[in-house]
Write a protein that holds these residues in place. Structure first.
Motif, PDB file in Angstrom:
ATOM      1  N   ILE A 136       0.878  -1.174   0.000  1.00  0.00           N
ATOM      2  CA  ILE A 136       0.000   0.000   0.000  1.00  0.00           C
ATOM      3  C   ILE A 136       0.913   1.220   0.000  1.00  0.00           C
ATOM      4  O   ILE A 136       2.050   1.163   0.459  1.00  0.00           O
ATOM      5  N   TYR A 137       0.400   2.337  -0.533  1.00  0.00           N
ATOM      6  CA  TYR A 137       1.240   3.529  -0.658  1.00  0.00           C
ATOM      7  C   TYR A 137       1.533   4.140   0.711  1.00  0.00           C
ATOM      8  O   TYR A 137       0.808   3.914   1.674  1.00  0.00           O
ATOM      9  N   LYS A 138       2.618   4.916   0.763  1.00  0.00           N
ATOM     10  CA  LYS A 138       3.018   5.525   2.038  1.00  0.00           C
ATOM     11  C   LYS A 138       3.304   7.006   1.853  1.00  0.00           C
ATOM     12  O   LYS A 138       3.850   7.416   0.825  1.00  0.00           O
ATOM     13  N   ILE A 139       2.959   7.792   2.865  1.00  0.00           N
ATOM     14  CA  ILE A 139       3.244   9.226   2.831  1.00  0.00           C
ATOM     15  C   ILE A 139       4.378   9.518   3.812  1.00  0.00           C
ATOM     16  O   ILE A 139       4.332   9.103   4.967  1.00  0.00           O
ATOM     17  N   ASP A 140       5.399  10.207   3.320  1.00  0.00           N
ATOM     18  CA  ASP A 140       6.491  10.625   4.192  1.00  0.00           C
ATOM     19  C   ASP A 140       6.024  11.857   4.963  1.00  0.00           C
ATOM     20  O   ASP A 140       5.939  12.957   4.412  1.00  0.00           O
ATOM     21  N   SER A 141       5.757  11.669   6.254  1.00  0.00           N
ATOM     22  CA  SER A 141       5.146  12.753   7.031  1.00  0.00           C
ATOM     23  C   SER A 141       6.078  13.958   7.169  1.00  0.00           C
ATOM     24  O   SER A 141       5.623  15.059   7.415  1.00  0.00           O
ATOM     25  N   THR A 142       7.373  13.754   6.994  1.00  0.00           N
ATOM     26  CA  THR A 142       8.287  14.898   7.112  1.00  0.00           C
ATOM     27  C   THR A 142       8.250  15.787   5.870  1.00  0.00           C
ATOM     28  O   THR A 142       8.746  16.906   5.900  1.00  0.00           O
ATOM     29  N   LYS A 143       7.672  15.281   4.779  1.00  0.00           N
ATOM     30  CA  LYS A 143       7.604  16.062   3.544  1.00  0.00           C
ATOM     31  C   LYS A 143       6.190  16.531   3.226  1.00  0.00           C
ATOM     32  O   LYS A 143       5.969  17.269   2.268  1.00  0.00           O
ATOM     33  N   CYS A 144       5.222  16.065   4.013  1.00  0.00           N
ATOM     34  CA  CYS A 144       3.820  16.357   3.705  1.00  0.00           C
ATOM     35  C   CYS A 144       3.476  17.798   4.072  1.00  0.00           C
ATOM     36  O   CYS A 144       3.684  18.227   5.204  1.00  0.00           O
ATOM     37  N   LEU A 145       2.964  18.545   3.094  1.00  0.00           N
ATOM     38  CA  LEU A 145       2.526  19.927   3.317  1.00  0.00           C
ATOM     39  C   LEU A 145       1.171  19.978   4.011  1.00  0.00           C
ATOM     40  O   LEU A 145       0.700  21.053   4.358  1.00  0.00           O
ATOM     41  N   GLU A 146       0.509  18.854   4.132  1.00  0.00           N
ATOM     42  CA  GLU A 146      -0.857  18.781   4.652  1.00  0.00           C
ATOM     43  C   GLU A 146      -1.831  19.574   3.785  1.00  0.00           C
ATOM     44  O   GLU A 146      -2.786  20.162   4.289  1.00  0.00           O
ATOM     45  N   CYS A 147      -1.598  19.596   2.477  1.00  0.00           N
ATOM     46  CA  CYS A 147      -2.494  20.350   1.595  1.00  0.00           C
ATOM     47  C   CYS A 147      -3.801  19.603   1.372  1.00  0.00           C
ATOM     48  O   CYS A 147      -4.818  20.207   1.060  1.00  0.00           O
ATOM     49  N   GLY A 148      -3.768  18.264   1.475  1.00  0.00           N
ATOM     50  CA  GLY A 148      -5.005  17.494   1.347  1.00  0.00           C
ATOM     51  C   GLY A 148      -5.358  17.092  -0.070  1.00  0.00           C
ATOM     52  O   GLY A 148      -6.439  16.566  -0.319  1.00  0.00           O
ATOM     53  N   ARG A 149      -4.448  17.321  -1.020  1.00  0.00           N
ATOM     54  CA  ARG A 149      -4.796  16.992  -2.419  1.00  0.00           C
ATOM     55  C   ARG A 149      -4.945  15.481  -2.600  1.00  0.00           C
ATOM     56  O   ARG A 149      -5.823  15.024  -3.341  1.00  0.00           O
ATOM     57  N   CYS A 150      -4.116  14.695  -1.921  1.00  0.00           N
ATOM     58  CA  CYS A 150      -4.233  13.233  -1.987  1.00  0.00           C
ATOM     59  C   CYS A 150      -5.578  12.781  -1.419  1.00  0.00           C
ATOM     60  O   CYS A 150      -6.253  11.906  -1.974  1.00  0.00           O
ATOM     61  N   PHE A 151      -5.972  13.399  -0.334  1.00  0.00           N
ATOM     62  CA  PHE A 151      -7.230  13.083   0.341  1.00  0.00           C
ATOM     63  C   PHE A 151      -8.412  13.302  -0.596  1.00  0.00           C
ATOM     64  O   PHE A 151      -9.315  12.464  -0.691  1.00  0.00           O
ATOM     65  N   GLU A 152      -8.396  14.428  -1.317  1.00  0.00           N
ATOM     66  CA  GLU A 152      -9.502  14.712  -2.245  1.00  0.00           C
ATOM     67  C   GLU A 152      -9.461  13.800  -3.464  1.00  0.00           C
ATOM     68  O   GLU A 152     -10.493  13.496  -4.060  1.00  0.00           O
ATOM     69  N   ALA A 153      -8.259  13.350  -3.834  1.00  0.00           N
ATOM     70  CA  ALA A 153      -8.121  12.559  -5.065  1.00  0.00           C
ATOM     71  C   ALA A 153      -8.403  11.068  -4.854  1.00  0.00           C
ATOM     72  O   ALA A 153      -8.826  10.371  -5.783  1.00  0.00           O
ATOM     73  N   CYS A 154      -8.194  10.561  -3.674  1.00  0.00           N
ATOM     74  CA  CYS A 154      -8.286   9.116  -3.427  1.00  0.00           C
ATOM     75  C   CYS A 154      -9.698   8.590  -3.678  1.00  0.00           C
ATOM     76  O   CYS A 154     -10.654   9.060  -3.057  1.00  0.00           O
ATOM     77  N   PRO A 155      -9.863   7.603  -4.561  1.00  0.00           N
ATOM     78  CA  PRO A 155     -11.202   7.063  -4.840  1.00  0.00           C
ATOM     79  C   PRO A 155     -11.668   6.074  -3.776  1.00  0.00           C
ATOM     80  O   PRO A 155     -12.812   5.630  -3.822  1.00  0.00           O
ATOM     81  N   ASN A 156     -10.827   5.736  -2.819  1.00  0.00           N
ATOM     82  CA  ASN A 156     -11.150   4.668  -1.863  1.00  0.00           C
ATOM     83  C   ASN A 156     -11.225   5.107  -0.402  1.00  0.00           C
ATOM     84  O   ASN A 156     -11.245   4.261   0.489  1.00  0.00           O
ATOM     85  N   ASN A 157     -11.267   6.421  -0.167  1.00  0.00           N
ATOM     86  CA  ASN A 157     -11.259   6.907   1.220  1.00  0.00           C
ATOM     87  C   ASN A 157     -10.176   6.243   2.055  1.00  0.00           C
ATOM     88  O   ASN A 157     -10.400   5.888   3.216  1.00  0.00           O
ATOM     89  N   ALA A 158      -9.025   6.104   1.460  1.00  0.00           N
ATOM     90  CA  ALA A 158      -7.934   5.410   2.156  1.00  0.00           C
ATOM     91  C   ALA A 158      -6.979   6.393   2.826  1.00  0.00           C
ATOM     92  O   ALA A 158      -5.975   5.972   3.408  1.00  0.00           O
ATOM     93  N   ILE A 159      -7.291   7.670   2.742  1.00  0.00           N
ATOM     94  CA  ILE A 159      -6.332   8.656   3.252  1.00  0.00           C
ATOM     95  C   ILE A 159      -6.905   9.364   4.468  1.00  0.00           C
ATOM     96  O   ILE A 159      -8.048   9.811   4.462  1.00  0.00           O
ATOM     97  N   ILE A 160      -6.095   9.429   5.512  1.00  0.00           N
ATOM     98  CA  ILE A 160      -6.537   9.931   6.814  1.00  0.00           C
ATOM     99  C   ILE A 160      -5.909  11.296   7.068  1.00  0.00           C
ATOM    100  O   ILE A 160      -4.681  11.442   7.023  1.00  0.00           O
ATOM    101  N   PRO A 161      -6.750  12.304   7.341  1.00  0.00           N
ATOM    102  CA  PRO A 161      -6.203  13.640   7.618  1.00  0.00           C
ATOM    103  C   PRO A 161      -5.456  13.668   8.944  1.00  0.00           C
ATOM    104  O   PRO A 161      -5.756  12.886   9.857  1.00  0.00           O
ATOM    105  N   PRO A 162      -4.496  14.567   9.063  1.00  0.00           N
ATOM    106  CA  PRO A 162      -3.762  14.714  10.317  1.00  0.00           C
ATOM    107  C   PRO A 162      -4.595  15.516  11.319  1.00  0.00           C
ATOM    108  O   PRO A 162      -5.471  16.277  10.927  1.00  0.00           O
ATOM    109  N   LEU A 163      -4.299  15.340  12.592  1.00  0.00           N
ATOM    110  CA  LEU A 163      -4.794  16.268  13.600  1.00  0.00           C
ATOM    111  C   LEU A 163      -3.877  17.494  13.592  1.00  0.00           C
ATOM    112  O   LEU A 163      -2.785  17.448  13.044  1.00  0.00           O
ATOM    113  N   GLY A 164      -4.311  18.551  14.194  1.00  0.00           N
ATOM    114  CA  GLY A 164      -3.457  19.742  14.298  1.00  0.00           C
ATOM    115  C   GLY A 164      -2.241  19.454  15.172  1.00  0.00           C
ATOM    116  O   GLY A 164      -2.144  18.385  15.787  1.00  0.00           O
ATOM    117  N   LEU A 165      -1.348  20.403  15.245  1.00  0.00           N
ATOM    118  CA  LEU A 165      -0.089  20.268  15.980  1.00  0.00           C
ATOM    119  C   LEU A 165      -0.334  19.672  17.358  1.00  0.00           C
ATOM    120  O   LEU A 165      -1.187  20.095  18.075  1.00  0.00           O
TER     121      LEU A 165
END
Lengths: 199, 199
Positions: free
Chosen positions: B170-199
């Motif tokens: 399964i794909y992986k997101i490098d959290s140290t490089k993630c801008l938290e823009c959410g584009r992957c979240f909107e694009a995923c057809p399978n609701n497989a992407i989980i948003p981060p909590l705030g700091l």
């Protein structure tokens, strides 16, 4: 007010404060555009910052330039139509490094539509400050003030670290020089000194 | 964490955000002292800032250096005894220009006792970010993440502006490089992407 906005645009990277669950949040971001006396910004829909603005559309921003001049603005924001995203990319070409090509679609633009602000010059002693409002908001005056209970004893004047207090039939505080430290308020034996409201 | 605090102490003038009546407030002030892995500050008892901290003792601070490296810290504050005012004046002699002699009496010192933070390097593409906590707080991980609903279709990878997503079973997101823009979240057809909590 226009000068203050252009100041923020010039230094560009300023701090943006929001509220989440009653607690403060702050990050560095850019003032992307000043147009028709309004401030425009961008954020991505996936960021906690975006959710905070959607739930509580109030924003406070502050920036300081290399001469220790500070501008603070606080007010209400509204999201604006997508044409502003393109306008902002035109005015800030480095945005293409972060969001190349169609990736800008994840961004929404918003605008501070009304608010209050202050220009604060810390490079001089006494300091200098000046407040302003825009979009229909009304700013509170800065600084402590003195009412008719004053017996002109002079205690407040010697308490002030900024020499902002001058003698007269009743004493007066120069609100542009007042640090709002409250030392006059604590020193006054006659409760003649009135605290300021916040910005 | 110590590095982050010393970074803030070095750039010194950073933005301090508080909350008043549910709205954000922010001003430029100085990190006055870093001692025993704690951050110390000053304010005058007469300032709206002081009242905000007394009523809602949460503070968020952010600073950026000339290399576009940002440090954010948010946490709980406590007022500390007056010996810290003198310690702070020793470490920051220019405070005598603003509050000469006994005038420092109007100042109170406070300390961030626990909280969470992030170091964010905007000078590189992809960005780099790293979170930390101190004093017993537990920081939320940064960045979006991918769960077992992922079918490895690759849509998220091409949506990401930071190339922070890599292929695997399964794909992986490098959290140290993630801008938290959410584009992957909107694009995923399978609701497989989980948003981060705030700091």
């Amino acid at each position: 007010m226009k000068d203050a906005f252009n100041f923020l645009r010039k230094i560009k990277s300023v701090a943006f404060a929001t509220v989440e669950n009653g607690k403060p949040c702050v990050r560095i971001a850019d003032v992307m555009l000043v147009e028709d006396d309004k401030l425009y910004f961008l954020t991505a829909r996936g960021k906690p910052y975006y959710k905070q603005l959607k739930e509580n559309p109030h924003l406070a921003i502050v920036g300081m330039d290399e001469n220790y001049v500070t501008v603070r603005v606080t007010g209400d924001i509204e999201f604006v139509d997508r044409s502003y995203v393109d306008k902002i990319f035109e005015a800030n070409p480095m945005m293409n490094d972060l969001y190349p090509g169609e990736k800008r679609e994840i961004l929404d633009a918003f605008c501070m539509i009304r608010g209050v602000g202050e220009i604060f010059d810390l490079s001089v002693v006494p300091i200098e400050r000046q407040r302003f409002d825009f979009g229909g908001s009304v700013v509170n005056p800065s600084g402590y003030s003195i009412n008719e209970k004053c017996v002109a004893c002079g205690i407040c004047k010697s308490a002030c670290p900024m020499n902002a207090i001058s003698e007269d039939s009743i004493y007066k505080i120069d609100s542009t020089k007042c640090l709002e430290c409250g030392r006059c308020f604590e020193a006054c034996p006659n409760n003649a000194i009135i605290p300021p409201l916040g910005l």
